[in-house]
Design a protein around this motif. Structure first.
Motif, PDB file in Angstrom:
ATOM      1  N   VAL A   1       6.623 -71.421  27.299  1.00  0.00           N
ATOM      2  CA  VAL A   1       6.113 -70.623  28.418  1.00  0.00           C
ATOM      3  C   VAL A   1       7.258 -70.170  29.342  1.00  0.00           C
ATOM      4  O   VAL A   1       7.111 -69.250  30.133  1.00  0.00           O
ATOM      5  CB  VAL A   1       5.045 -71.434  29.195  1.00  0.00           C
ATOM      6  CG1 VAL A   1       4.473 -70.660  30.371  1.00  0.00           C
ATOM      7  CG2 VAL A   1       3.908 -71.844  28.257  1.00  0.00           C
ATOM      8  N   MET A   2       8.428 -70.796  29.200  1.00  0.00           N
ATOM      9  CA  MET A   2       9.563 -70.440  30.061  1.00  0.00           C
ATOM     10  C   MET A   2      10.033 -69.025  29.777  1.00  0.00           C
ATOM     11  O   MET A   2      10.247 -68.656  28.628  1.00  0.00           O
ATOM     12  CB  MET A   2      10.719 -71.421  29.821  1.00  0.00           C
ATOM     13  CG  MET A   2      10.433 -72.838  30.300  1.00  0.00           C
ATOM     14  SD  MET A   2      11.718 -74.023  29.813  1.00  0.00           S
ATOM     15  CE  MET A   2      13.109 -73.492  30.841  1.00  0.00           C
ATOM     16  N   ASN A   3      10.213 -68.219  30.833  1.00  0.00           N
ATOM     17  CA  ASN A   3      10.737 -66.865  30.629  1.00  0.00           C
ATOM     18  C   ASN A   3      12.274 -66.863  30.744  1.00  0.00           C
ATOM     19  O   ASN A   3      12.887 -67.895  31.024  1.00  0.00           O
ATOM     20  CB  ASN A   3      10.069 -65.867  31.585  1.00  0.00           C
ATOM     21  CG  ASN A   3      10.359 -66.157  33.055  1.00  0.00           C
ATOM     22  OD1 ASN A   3      11.319 -66.857  33.389  1.00  0.00           O
ATOM     23  ND2 ASN A   3       9.528 -65.624  33.928  1.00  0.00           N
ATOM     24  N   GLU A   4      12.867 -65.696  30.505  1.00  0.00           N
ATOM     25  CA  GLU A   4      14.333 -65.614  30.456  1.00  0.00           C
ATOM     26  C   GLU A   4      14.976 -65.946  31.804  1.00  0.00           C
ATOM     27  O   GLU A   4      16.032 -66.575  31.851  1.00  0.00           O
ATOM     28  CB  GLU A   4      14.773 -64.217  29.990  1.00  0.00           C
ATOM     29  CG  GLU A   4      14.380 -63.906  28.552  1.00  0.00           C
ATOM     30  CD  GLU A   4      14.851 -64.972  27.543  1.00  0.00           C
ATOM     31  OE1 GLU A   4      16.021 -65.396  27.618  1.00  0.00           O
ATOM     32  OE2 GLU A   4      14.014 -65.398  26.720  1.00  0.00           O
ATOM     33  N   GLU A   5      14.334 -65.522  32.893  1.00  0.00           N
ATOM     34  CA  GLU A   5      14.882 -65.829  34.224  1.00  0.00           C
ATOM     35  C   GLU A   5      14.943 -67.336  34.449  1.00  0.00           C
ATOM     36  O   GLU A   5      15.907 -67.854  34.997  1.00  0.00           O
ATOM     37  CB  GLU A   5      14.022 -65.200  35.334  1.00  0.00           C
ATOM     38  CG  GLU A   5      14.224 -63.717  35.528  1.00  0.00           C
ATOM     39  CD  GLU A   5      13.268 -62.895  34.671  1.00  0.00           C
ATOM     40  OE1 GLU A   5      12.691 -63.461  33.699  1.00  0.00           O
ATOM     41  OE2 GLU A   5      13.104 -61.705  34.960  1.00  0.00           O
ATOM     42  N   LEU A   6      13.892 -68.009  34.030  1.00  0.00           N
ATOM     43  CA  LEU A   6      13.868 -69.466  34.222  1.00  0.00           C
ATOM     44  C   LEU A   6      14.919 -70.156  33.355  1.00  0.00           C
ATOM     45  O   LEU A   6      15.612 -71.065  33.811  1.00  0.00           O
ATOM     46  CB  LEU A   6      12.461 -70.010  33.908  1.00  0.00           C
ATOM     47  CG  LEU A   6      12.284 -71.532  34.050  1.00  0.00           C
ATOM     48  CD1 LEU A   6      12.702 -72.030  35.429  1.00  0.00           C
ATOM     49  CD2 LEU A   6      10.844 -71.929  33.763  1.00  0.00           C
TER      50      LEU A   6
END
Ligand SMILES: [Zn+2]
Ligand SMILES: [Zn+2]
Length: 148
Positions: A64-69
């Motif tokens: 669920v982690m996106n690239e920003e995170l």
């Protein structure tokens, strides 16, 4: 779709989105007020990285982690899956079990004060290092992972 208020008697009615997070729905102002206690700490702009962090830990899923995170909150410094898992577990403890306020967490990140925020939250809310568990003990030895 259900009203976010678990005690709400309504079943089929028009629901409106929480205007800030757009993540949950209510049937009425009364239900919104009834949820304020638990919801205000996790009600945050969905465009903020901390929102994705909250979603990821509640889903208990790295996917669920996106690239920003992945490029922030210390994850960019994790060199092994072990480190990523420990850091993820630390945030899960902070958000899910210690009820940390996402707006304060976001502010600490913006001000590059994540280590101070994490340590003080664990100390004040969990009652010191003895009761903080393994993720926090790991973090204390790797504290600069959250320093930009
Ligand atoms: Zn309701
Ligand atoms: Zn909200």
């Amino acid at each position: 779709m259900f009203c976010a208020n678990e005690d709400c008697p309504q079943t089929s009615t028009k629901l409106f989105l929480c205007s800030r997070c757009k993540d949950i729905r209510y049937c009425s102002k009364n239900c919104q007020l009834a949820c304020l206690g638990w919801h205000k700490k996790i009600c945050i702009d969905p465009n903020k990285t901390v929102f994705n962090l909250m979603k990821s830990v509640f889903a208990d899923d790295f996917e669920v982690m996106n690239e920003e995170l992945k490029a922030s909150y210390g994850f960019e410094k994790c060199k092994t899956p072990f480190e990523t898992q420990k850091l993820f577990g630390l945030y899960a403890g902070l958000i899910k079990f210690l009820d940390c306020d996402l707006k304060e967490l976001d502010q600490a990140f913006q001000e590059n004060k994540l280590p101070e925020f994490i340590v003080s939250t664990f100390f004040y809310k969990a009652g010191g290092p003895k009761t903080c568990g393994g993720y926090f003990k790991w973090y204390i030895q790797n504290i600069d992972i959250c320093r930009r």
